[in-house]
Design a protein around this motif. Sequence first.
Motif, short mmCIF file in Angstrom:
data_model
loop_
_atom_site.label_atom_id
_atom_site.label_comp_id
_atom_site.label_asym_id
_atom_site.label_seq_id
_atom_site.Cartn_x
_atom_site.Cartn_y
_atom_site.Cartn_z
N UNK A 75 0.53 -1.38 -0.03
CA UNK A 75 -0.21 0.17 -0.15
C UNK A 75 1.15 1.14 -0.26
N UNK A 76 2.12 1.21 0.72
CA UNK A 76 3.34 2.40 0.40
C UNK A 76 3.15 2.87 -1.00
N UNK A 77 3.13 1.74 -1.91
CA UNK A 77 3.27 2.19 -3.52
C UNK A 77 1.50 2.71 -4.27
N UNK A 78 0.97 2.08 -3.34
CA UNK A 78 -0.29 2.90 -4.12
C UNK A 78 -1.31 3.66 -2.94
N UNK A 79 -0.35 5.05 -3.10
CA UNK A 79 -1.07 6.23 -2.16
C UNK A 79 -2.81 6.38 -2.36
N UNK A 80 -2.56 7.01 -4.25
CA UNK A 80 -3.10 7.12 -4.25
C UNK A 80 -4.55 6.52 -4.91
N UNK A 81 -4.29 5.13 -4.74
CA UNK A 81 -5.27 4.12 -4.89
C UNK A 81 -5.91 3.77 -3.23
N UNK A 82 -5.33 4.18 -2.10
CA UNK A 82 -5.52 3.82 -0.72
C UNK A 82 -6.13 5.13 -0.61
N UNK A 83 -6.23 6.23 -1.30
CA UNK A 83 -6.85 7.73 -1.08
C UNK A 83 -8.69 7.77 -1.66
N UNK A 84 -8.05 6.89 -2.88
CA UNK A 84 -9.81 6.93 -3.84
C UNK A 84 -10.34 5.64 -3.45
N UNK A 85 -9.83 4.43 -3.01
CA UNK A 85 -10.81 3.48 -1.76
C UNK A 85 -11.56 3.83 -0.67
N UNK A 86 -10.35 5.64 0.45
CA UNK A 86 -10.73 6.30 0.93
C UNK A 86 -12.56 7.00 0.97
N UNK A 87 -12.66 6.94 -0.44
CA UNK A 87 -13.90 8.24 -0.47
C UNK A 87 -15.06 7.55 -0.41
N UNK A 88 -15.80 8.12 0.62
CA UNK A 88 -17.33 7.64 0.45
C UNK A 88 -18.22 6.73 -0.63
#
Length: 345
Positions: A75-88
Amino acid sequence: MLGILDIIIAVFLIYALFSSLVSGINELIVQMLAMRGRVLFEGIATMLGELPKETGPAIQRWYKNSMRRLGFVDKRKAHLTTLLYQQPLIDTLSPPGNSKPSYIPPAVFSSALVQMLTNNNASVDAVRQSLADRTTPLNKLLGPMFDEANDNLEKFKIKIENHYNAVMDRVGGWYKRRSQFMIFVIAFVLALGFNVDSVYIVQQMQKNPEQVEKLVEIAATYSNKTNENNDATITTSSDQKSDASEELLKNIRELKIEVNDFRNLGLPVGWHISQPITVEQTATAQKTEKQFSTLNFTLLPGQDNLLLVVIGWMITALAGTLGAPFWFDAISKLFAIRGTGKKPE
């Protein structure tokens, strides 16, 4: 001719039940590891340019690629994807916890991506500002889409959705190939663990017509039940979605039934287990000291050629990857050829 067909039906029944067992274990593993959600996360991270090809020594690349195929993305490499998944919009698609959604609708994905890019300020100016730097992988992907949309936010979202659908087609292929490989591994481990040797089974069936007759009767029963279940499936709705924990418990119960069904057939499978007799000591010693002995697992009588045994395991494993519906359908067709299938209504 009928004797050969009976043996084939008996063997196909074994393959059908074995395939059911393999599929049950595979589905259990998939649910426990949430493989569908993990593969989807990997596909989106790849789409956003966060998972480039691994570099470095061959062993290190193999290890990292293997972990990625199992769905364990750093997940350290997938920072943007993690932020995207945090979108409601996306976060609410999965139950609370560490689980990830196994499916994200294209419209939801495009809206969530725009909100992430603009820090929840989904305006044309905010999108233009976020895509100003065209040197990043994500901006290289989305920048031309935004230019072609001519400052039309809805057209921009549609272009994102089209590209997302194309990527999801590839992700579906990834999941299918990985699932097939996992099913084969499970099937081979079970074939080895239970010593389900196809070559040996056929040899024993030729020597035991009573067993063949019994299996043919069971196959007829299973075939009729399968046809009835298929008819019921057509007339009933299956839109209701159960809770993940309930689905997991259901799979465990079904798996237990499949194991019992396979074990109760009295098949020429398994290992010959022998317990060496220990030297008797005095009566007093036998009462006061515990006697320990080891169990010896050996091949069944008649399994003399180890190479042939391994080939038999491989055949069973390959048969297990085809799935129970394939074998039950083949059994129904063989009954039609045999002339003792289900009577026409």
